[in-house]
Design an enzyme around this catalytic site. Structure first.
Site, PDB file in Angstrom:
ATOM      1  CD  GLU A  83      54.599  52.128  20.701  1.00 34.82           C
ATOM      2  OE1 GLU A  83      53.749  51.921  19.834  1.00 34.82           O
ATOM      3  OE2 GLU A  83      55.528  52.953  20.555  1.00 34.82           O
ATOM      4  CB  CYS A 115      57.419  56.183  19.712  1.00 41.15           C
ATOM      5  SG  CYS A 115      57.281  54.625  18.845  1.00 41.15           S
ATOM      6  CG  HIS A 237      60.694  58.293  17.579  1.00 43.16           C
ATOM      7  ND1 HIS A 237      61.086  57.262  18.405  1.00 43.16           N
ATOM      8  CD2 HIS A 237      59.839  57.745  16.676  1.00 43.16           C
ATOM      9  CE1 HIS A 237      60.476  56.156  18.014  1.00 43.16           C
ATOM     10  NE2 HIS A 237      59.723  56.418  16.968  1.00 43.16           N
TER      11      HIS A 237
END
Ligand code: COA
Length: 391
Positions: A83, A115, A237
């Site tokens: 990203e 993400c 994450h």
């Protein structure tokens, strides 16, 4: 449709930057209680790129050991998820393809969804391998996370790349079916094309993430996924490592279980070692958590690991990995620890000076100073083109 062979992660390698800023140094600058960083968000340091490091140099450094071990003959697809792209048009993976000497008969593409991107790449890769189990797919996640100076997000910056070689009969982790999916349009974190730093509604992003844990798990269960009790550990994450603990508490609540501290520790603690010192590496972060878990003390042979991937904006996916017999022989713990340990500490003024330097945009030739200690570098900008070289 069933196959008689497993598909999943055959090799996993990561790289990070040459510099590191500690949260002790950051707290000396801004007066924040160090416990807020060490305990409150669970971060101790952040990787900082030199001027000649970026997502391409990290991606190539992460993938080089994979190529060295397995060659390139069977790789016909290279996916680079990021990203923090370096070009609006050209896929960063093409530079990696060139730096690592891949043959021309490879498709190269860049994937973006905050993400979450690398997980999309991994799932697409399993489908390609399913179609032709003789092929391998190289999935690279590479990101440099940057927030405004002196903003709450600054303490959660970081940078890293992970390279996953996806194949049939994988040595490390089989990727199970099904997946739980959850998408909805929220503005918790975003970066317009004209900005070099992300914008974030911090508290809203935490709520959005936790809602996605709930939503993705419910879909995973509805798709016939494993029950909670079958999982040995969970890689979430990790925009900052405490988020993984919050996420697991949410999952326990979703499953009607008491959010017991010991159960949360047991499920998550072994996944945070790299992320707490590397910082947020965006789409690479969940795979750093997986590396930390696999390289930890516990023998996970035959165990199921839950993987929760979250990309603001937002897309989330929960899926399971099954750890393969003999996986320990294929891990890269020594190299990973060395990559983290060899970073040079910078003080706050040096970090700030680096942050304020930007690459020239005037189209003239600019050679960049050799600062990286990594194997590849951005040598310069010439005629608006990035020029990379082996360092
Ligand atoms: N000792 C121990 N803990 C402390 C502390 C201290 N002295 N001071 C604060 N804390 C704790 C807070 O209680 C809080 O814990 P909680 O989340 O369990 O309530 C935590 O540290 C963070 O403190 P807070 O005041 O909420 O921090 P902040 O306003 O600086 O914002 C983020 C934190 C994560 C929202 C901010 O860093 C951010 O915007 N990050 C980028 C976006 C992001 O990572 N989003 C996550 C989902 S993708």
């Amino acid at each position: 449709m069933r196959t008689d062979y497993a598909i999943g992660i055959h090799d996993l390698s990561f790289s990070t930057t040459s510099l590191v800023l500690s949260h002790a140094e950051l707290s000396r600058h801004n007066g924040t209680d160090l416990a807020k960083y060490h305990v409150g968000i669970g971060q101790r340091a952040m990787s900082v790129p030199t001027l000649d490091e970026d997502i391409v140099t990290m991606a190539a450094a992460a993938a080089a050991p994979v190529v060295e071990r397995h060659g390139t003959d069977r790789v016909r697809t290279l996916v680079l998820a990021t990203e923090t792209a370096v070009d609006q048009s050209k896929a960063a993976g093409i530079y990696v393809h060139s730096l690592l000497g891949f043959h021309p008969n490879v498709r190269v593409v860049e994937v973006k969804q905050a993400c979450y991107g690398a997980t999309a790449g991994l799932q697409f890769a399993t489908a390609l391998v399913h179609r032709d189990p003789g092929q391998q797919v190289l999935v690279i996640a590479s990101d440099v996370s940057r927030y405004d100076l002196d903003s709450p997000g600054e303490a959660t910056q970081g940078a890293a790349a992970t390279a996953l070689l996806v194949s049939a009969n994988p040595a490390l982790v089989e990727i199970d079916r099904p997946s739980g999916l959850f998408t909805s349009d929220v503005m918790d974190f975003w970066r317009p094309n004209y900005r070099s730093t992300a914008l974030v509604n911090g508290k809203e992003s935490i709520a959005a993430y936790l809602e996605a844990v709930d939503g993705a798990w419910r879909d995973y269960s509805a798709q016939g996924g494993l029950p909670l009790k079958d999982f040995r550990a969970f890689c979430y994450h990790q925009p900052y490592t405490r988020m993984a603990f919050k996420a697991h508490r949410q999952l326990l609540e979703t499953c009607g279980e008491a959010p017991d501290d010991a159960a949360v520790e047991h499920a998550v603690a072994a996944t945070t070692g790299y992320n707490e010192t590397v910082g947020n590496s965006y789409t690479a972060s969940m795979y750093l958590a997986l590396a930390a878990l696999l390289e930890g003390e516990d023998d996970l042979t035959g165990e199921s690991v839950g993987l929760f991937s979250y990309g603001s904006g937002r897309v989330a996916e929960f899926f399971a990995g099954h750890v393969r017999p003999g996986y320990r022989e294929h891990l890269r713990g020594d190299a990973h620890r060395a990559a983290v340990d060899r970073r040079r500490p910078v003080d706050y003024p040096a970090y700030r000076e680096l942050r304020e330097q930007t690459l020239p945009t005037d189209g003239r030739w600019h050679d960049l100073p050799h600062q990286t200690q990594g194997p590849f570098r951005l040598a310069g900008i010439r005629d608006h083109q990035r020029v990379y070289e082996a360092a």
